[in-house]
Design a protein around this motif. Structure first.
Motif, short mmCIF file in Angstrom:
data_model
loop_
_atom_site.label_atom_id
_atom_site.label_comp_id
_atom_site.label_asym_id
_atom_site.label_seq_id
_atom_site.Cartn_x
_atom_site.Cartn_y
_atom_site.Cartn_z
N MET A 223 0.77 -1.19 -0.01
CA MET A 223 -0.05 -0.01 -0.07
C MET A 223 1.04 1.11 -0.04
N LYS A 224 0.66 1.85 -0.88
CA LYS A 224 1.64 3.19 -1.02
C LYS A 224 1.04 4.32 0.01
N GLY A 225 2.13 4.67 0.98
CA GLY A 225 1.74 5.60 2.08
C GLY A 225 2.13 7.02 1.59
N ASP A 226 1.74 7.88 2.30
CA ASP A 226 1.74 9.27 2.17
C ASP A 226 3.41 9.41 2.65
N GLN A 227 4.18 10.34 1.72
CA GLN A 227 5.42 10.30 1.96
C GLN A 227 5.85 11.17 3.20
N ARG A 228 4.93 12.09 3.71
CA ARG A 228 5.16 12.90 5.09
C ARG A 228 5.25 11.78 6.12
N VAL A 229 4.41 10.84 6.07
CA VAL A 229 4.19 9.65 7.02
C VAL A 229 5.35 9.05 7.20
N ILE A 230 5.79 8.54 5.98
CA ILE A 230 6.97 7.66 5.81
C ILE A 230 8.27 8.43 6.48
N ALA B 190 11.75 -0.20 17.02
CA ALA B 190 12.42 -0.13 15.88
C ALA B 190 11.82 -1.06 14.88
N GLU B 191 11.74 -2.30 15.36
CA GLU B 191 11.12 -3.28 14.10
C GLU B 191 9.92 -3.00 13.81
N HIS B 192 9.00 -2.52 14.52
CA HIS B 192 7.68 -2.14 14.20
C HIS B 192 7.62 -1.03 13.32
N LEU B 193 8.50 -0.08 13.45
CA LEU B 193 8.36 1.18 12.62
C LEU B 193 8.92 0.59 11.04
N MET B 194 10.09 -0.23 11.15
CA MET B 194 10.35 -0.66 10.09
C MET B 194 9.64 -1.25 9.26
N GLU B 195 8.69 -2.52 9.93
CA GLU B 195 7.63 -3.10 9.14
C GLU B 195 6.53 -2.15 8.63
N ARG B 196 6.30 -1.13 9.27
CA ARG B 196 5.37 -0.26 8.91
C ARG B 196 5.92 0.64 7.59
N ILE B 197 6.84 1.18 7.62
CA ILE B 197 7.74 1.66 6.62
C ILE B 197 7.62 0.71 5.33
N LEU B 198 7.99 -0.44 5.36
CA LEU B 198 7.90 -1.21 4.32
C LEU B 198 6.46 -1.45 3.78
N PHE B 199 5.42 -1.56 4.72
CA PHE B 199 4.26 -1.82 4.25
C PHE B 199 3.76 -0.62 3.41
N GLU C 261 5.40 1.09 1.67
CA GLU C 261 6.09 1.01 0.49
C GLU C 261 7.64 2.03 0.47
N GLY C 262 7.90 2.33 1.66
CA GLY C 262 9.00 3.21 1.98
C GLY C 262 9.98 2.40 2.06
N LYS C 263 11.28 3.08 2.25
CA LYS C 263 12.52 2.52 2.54
C LYS C 263 12.88 2.82 4.00
N PRO C 264 13.20 1.96 4.77
CA PRO C 264 13.60 2.18 6.42
C PRO C 264 15.16 2.69 6.26
N ILE C 265 15.35 3.83 6.73
CA ILE C 265 16.78 4.18 6.66
C ILE C 265 17.19 3.93 8.39
N VAL C 266 18.21 2.94 8.37
CA VAL C 266 18.68 2.41 9.60
C VAL C 266 20.10 2.93 9.88
N SER C 267 20.70 3.78 8.98
CA SER C 267 21.94 3.98 9.09
C SER C 267 22.20 5.64 9.85
#
Length: 157
Positions: free
Chosen positions: A1-8, A55-64, A66-72
């Protein structure tokens, strides 16, 4: 599902905060273990583990979304040279985190992303509990004095 970029983007900002908190808490955990304060060691370590789950839940949501989690990215860590400094620094970090989550929840409502809002509301409850736990430690140090407080943090003989 494509999310709002501001939320991502906001989720990645929150992820940066969680990753920073993990590192700060783990450092404080290892320092207090080295100093022989096993109760504080476990307190800090358990908080770090909770932040890992966040952090895990946030990464999962970002991927859901269709964003890219930034872990660096990490924010500046504030490592305390004493237990009092550690608790005060962690308290400041958690108060800022509560503010950040509240702002993110408002953004999610504006973007009509109630799934993300629900996730963030659940995490916010944990963060508020962290503030409460740290305030309890601050109160105990103030009421007992740091030296007596620290004597209660050693393992039972």
């Amino acid at each position: 599902m494509k999310g709002d970029q501001r939320v991502i983007d906001k989720l990645n900002y929150l992820l940066e905060g969680e990753l920073t908190a993990i590192n700060q808490y783990m450092m404080h955990s290892e320092m207090t273990e080295d100093w022989g304060y096993s109760k504080l060691h476990h307190n800090f370590k358990n908080r770090a583990i909770t932040e890992m789950h966040h952090a895990e839940h946030l990464m999962e949501r970002i991927l859901f979304l269709e964003g890219k989690p930034i872990v660096s990215n990490l924010s500046k860590m504030n490592i305390g040279a004493s237990v009092k400094e550690q608790v005060d620094n962690d308290h400041d970090l958690e108060v800022a985190t509560v503010r950040d989550y509240n702002e993110a929840i408002v953004l999610c409502a504006e973007c009509l992303d109630y799934g993300t809002r629900t996730l963030l509301t659940d995490i916010l409850k944990d963060e508020e509990a962290h503030v409460d736990e740290l305030e309890e430690l601050q109160d105990q140090m103030e009421q007992m004095g740091v030296e007596i407080f620290l004597s209660t943090q050693k393992p039972e003989a």
